[in-house]
Design a protein around this motif. Structure first.
Motif, PDB file in Angstrom:
ATOM      1  N   ASP A 173       0.815  -1.209   0.000  1.00  0.00           N
ATOM      2  CA  ASP A 173       0.000   0.000   0.000  1.00  0.00           C
ATOM      3  C   ASP A 173       0.855   1.268   0.000  1.00  0.00           C
ATOM      4  N   ILE A 174       2.165   1.114   0.223  1.00  0.00           N
ATOM      5  CA  ILE A 174       3.080   2.250   0.242  1.00  0.00           C
ATOM      6  C   ILE A 174       3.877   2.328  -1.055  1.00  0.00           C
ATOM      7  N   ILE A 175       4.323   1.174  -1.532  1.00  0.00           N
ATOM      8  CA  ILE A 175       5.133   1.098  -2.753  1.00  0.00           C
ATOM      9  C   ILE A 175       4.409   0.200  -3.748  1.00  0.00           C
ATOM     10  N   SER A 176       3.833   0.783  -4.769  1.00  0.00           N
ATOM     11  CA  SER A 176       3.111  -0.018  -5.758  1.00  0.00           C
ATOM     12  C   SER A 176       4.025  -0.496  -6.880  1.00  0.00           C
ATOM     13  N   ASP A 177       5.162   0.181  -7.066  1.00  0.00           N
ATOM     14  CA  ASP A 177       6.126  -0.160  -8.115  1.00  0.00           C
ATOM     15  C   ASP A 177       7.475  -0.350  -7.419  1.00  0.00           C
ATOM     16  N   TYR A 178       7.895  -1.614  -7.252  1.00  0.00           N
ATOM     17  CA  TYR A 178       9.076  -1.920  -6.441  1.00  0.00           C
ATOM     18  C   TYR A 178      10.187  -2.515  -7.302  1.00  0.00           C
ATOM     19  N   THR A 179      11.408  -2.012  -7.108  1.00  0.00           N
ATOM     20  CA  THR A 179      12.578  -2.546  -7.796  1.00  0.00           C
ATOM     21  C   THR A 179      13.413  -3.370  -6.822  1.00  0.00           C
ATOM     22  N   ILE A 180      13.560  -4.639  -7.111  1.00  0.00           N
ATOM     23  CA  ILE A 180      14.364  -5.531  -6.289  1.00  0.00           C
ATOM     24  C   ILE A 180      15.843  -5.208  -6.498  1.00  0.00           C
ATOM     25  N   PRO A 181      16.628  -5.112  -5.428  1.00  0.00           N
ATOM     26  CA  PRO A 181      18.055  -4.803  -5.576  1.00  0.00           C
ATOM     27  C   PRO A 181      18.778  -5.807  -6.473  1.00  0.00           C
ATOM     28  N   SER A 182      19.811  -5.333  -7.159  1.00  0.00           N
ATOM     29  CA  SER A 182      20.524  -6.180  -8.121  1.00  0.00           C
ATOM     30  C   SER A 182      21.316  -7.302  -7.460  1.00  0.00           C
ATOM     31  N   SER A 183      21.492  -7.244  -6.141  1.00  0.00           N
ATOM     32  CA  SER A 183      22.200  -8.317  -5.433  1.00  0.00           C
ATOM     33  C   SER A 183      21.342  -9.575  -5.285  1.00  0.00           C
ATOM     34  N   VAL A 184      20.044  -9.446  -5.483  1.00  0.00           N
ATOM     35  CA  VAL A 184      19.105 -10.549  -5.242  1.00  0.00           C
ATOM     36  C   VAL A 184      19.049 -11.493  -6.440  1.00  0.00           C
ATOM     37  N   HIS A 185      19.055 -12.800  -6.144  1.00  0.00           N
ATOM     38  CA  HIS A 185      18.914 -13.815  -7.184  1.00  0.00           C
ATOM     39  C   HIS A 185      17.734 -14.751  -6.928  1.00  0.00           C
ATOM     40  N   THR A 186      17.214 -14.741  -5.689  1.00  0.00           N
ATOM     41  CA  THR A 186      16.107 -15.623  -5.331  1.00  0.00           C
ATOM     42  C   THR A 186      15.057 -14.835  -4.552  1.00  0.00           C
ATOM     43  N   VAL A 187      13.793 -15.090  -4.866  1.00  0.00           N
ATOM     44  CA  VAL A 187      12.682 -14.512  -4.105  1.00  0.00           C
ATOM     45  C   VAL A 187      12.041 -15.654  -3.333  1.00  0.00           C
ATOM     46  N   GLU A 188      12.072 -15.543  -2.025  1.00  0.00           N
ATOM     47  CA  GLU A 188      11.720 -16.653  -1.128  1.00  0.00           C
ATOM     48  C   GLU A 188      10.219 -16.955  -1.158  1.00  0.00           C
TER      49      GLU A 188
ATOM     50  N   VAL B 143       3.692  -3.546  -9.679  1.00  0.00           N
ATOM     51  CA  VAL B 143       4.805  -3.832 -10.588  1.00  0.00           C
ATOM     52  C   VAL B 143       6.036  -4.182  -9.755  1.00  0.00           C
ATOM     53  N   VAL B 144       6.740  -5.247 -10.153  1.00  0.00           N
ATOM     54  CA  VAL B 144       8.002  -5.615  -9.518  1.00  0.00           C
ATOM     55  C   VAL B 144       9.065  -5.716 -10.604  1.00  0.00           C
ATOM     56  N   ARG B 145      10.182  -5.024 -10.386  1.00  0.00           N
ATOM     57  CA  ARG B 145      11.248  -4.970 -11.383  1.00  0.00           C
ATOM     58  C   ARG B 145      12.550  -5.502 -10.800  1.00  0.00           C
ATOM     59  N   CYS B 146      13.437  -5.953 -11.678  1.00  0.00           N
ATOM     60  CA  CYS B 146      14.794  -6.324 -11.272  1.00  0.00           C
ATOM     61  C   CYS B 146      15.658  -6.425 -12.519  1.00  0.00           C
ATOM     62  N   SER B 147      16.933  -6.042 -12.380  1.00  0.00           N
ATOM     63  CA  SER B 147      17.850  -6.129 -13.518  1.00  0.00           C
ATOM     64  C   SER B 147      18.379  -7.549 -13.705  1.00  0.00           C
ATOM     65  N   ASN B 148      18.200  -8.407 -12.695  1.00  0.00           N
ATOM     66  CA  ASN B 148      18.659  -9.800 -12.772  1.00  0.00           C
ATOM     67  C   ASN B 148      17.531 -10.725 -13.189  1.00  0.00           C
ATOM     68  N   ALA B 149      17.915 -11.874 -13.747  1.00  0.00           N
ATOM     69  CA  ALA B 149      16.974 -12.991 -13.839  1.00  0.00           C
ATOM     70  C   ALA B 149      16.854 -13.590 -12.450  1.00  0.00           C
ATOM     71  N   LEU B 150      15.634 -13.935 -12.038  1.00  0.00           N
ATOM     72  CA  LEU B 150      15.385 -14.370 -10.663  1.00  0.00           C
ATOM     73  C   LEU B 150      14.805 -15.775 -10.605  1.00  0.00           C
ATOM     74  N   THR B 151      15.163 -16.481  -9.544  1.00  0.00           N
ATOM     75  CA  THR B 151      14.523 -17.747  -9.220  1.00  0.00           C
ATOM     76  C   THR B 151      13.381 -17.471  -8.246  1.00  0.00           C
ATOM     77  N   LEU B 152      12.190 -17.948  -8.590  1.00  0.00           N
ATOM     78  CA  LEU B 152      11.018 -17.768  -7.746  1.00  0.00           C
ATOM     79  C   LEU B 152      10.652 -19.084  -7.082  1.00  0.00           C
ATOM     80  N   LYS B 153       9.978 -18.981  -5.938  1.00  0.00           N
ATOM     81  CA  LYS B 153       9.371 -20.150  -5.318  1.00  0.00           C
ATOM     82  C   LYS B 153       7.857 -19.919  -5.436  1.00  0.00           C
ATOM     83  N   ASP B 154       7.088 -19.981  -4.347  1.00  0.00           N
ATOM     84  CA  ASP B 154       5.694 -19.537  -4.472  1.00  0.00           C
ATOM     85  C   ASP B 154       5.663 -18.085  -4.000  1.00  0.00           C
ATOM     86  N   SER B 155       6.515 -17.304  -4.607  1.00  0.00           N
ATOM     87  CA  SER B 155       6.863 -15.958  -4.153  1.00  0.00           C
ATOM     88  C   SER B 155       5.735 -14.942  -4.298  1.00  0.00           C
TER      89      SER B 155
END
Length: 195
Positions: free
Chosen positions: A84-99, A110-122
């Protein structure tokens, strides 16, 4: 708020539903000895959307950036509760997995990231999510994007091999799946779910 939680120094694990019924919580400080946070600390029915998480500096397992929860090395995003505070979020470039359940039932759009990410039931049941602006390297769960009813487009990275059964169940607005892999991903039976 529950900043006082930082003084619960004997706590090492936060189980499912530990904070159930506190969807309006706005601040939470994780104490020093917590080494495990289960999948649904707020229960599986309601999720805070204005929660700022802080981790004390001497915790060896978790950290936070701008109120978002990560593991200590910041290569895994553990929890985002600020839809409700951030509707458009950029994941830091250090991240490779979303838990698991990191964005569960979030109001983020909207969720953005410059990396390709591994997702779970994220992103389970993120009903306001319209766009994932990153390549998906892997989805390590059968429920990776279930009930993301407003999601319109998904892109898979080079090397993505298969789409699991039930992966897109309830994604009624999804109209474009792009693969950048040389070999097309294998579509497992029922990947679209029952909806």
């Amino acid at each position: 708020t529950f900043d006082e939680f930082q003084y619960f120094t004997a706590v090492t694990s936060i189980p499912d539903s530990a904070f159930s019924g506190n969807a309006a919580m706005t601040n939470l400080t994780i104490p020093s000895r917590v080494s495990s946070i289960h999948k649904y600390p707020f229960g599986d029915s309601t999720t805070p959307q204005k929660l700022n998480i802080t981790v004390v500096s001497n915790n060896n397992y978790y950290s936070s950036v701008d109120g978002v929860l990560f593991n200590k090395t910041k290569n895994t995003l553990v929890g985002f509760f600020k839809g409700d505070i951030i509707s458009d979020y950029t994941i830091p470039s250090s991240v490779h997995t979303v838990e698991n359940a990191a964005f569960c039932k979030s109001n983020v759009s909207v969720v953005r990231c410059s990396n390709a990410l591994t997702l779970k039931d994220s992103f389970y049941s993120c009903k306001k999510l319209t766009k994932l602006d990153f390549e998906i390297l892997n989805i390590d769960s059968i429920n990776g994007l279930v009930l993301c009813t407003a999601l319109t487009e998904v892109t898979f990275a080079d090397g993505f091999t298969s789409i699991s059964s039930n992966c897109f169940n309830g994604c009624k607005a999804l109209n474009k799946i792009t693969s950048n892999s040389v070999v097309a991903p294998k579509l497992r039976s029922g990947f679209w779910g029952s909806s």
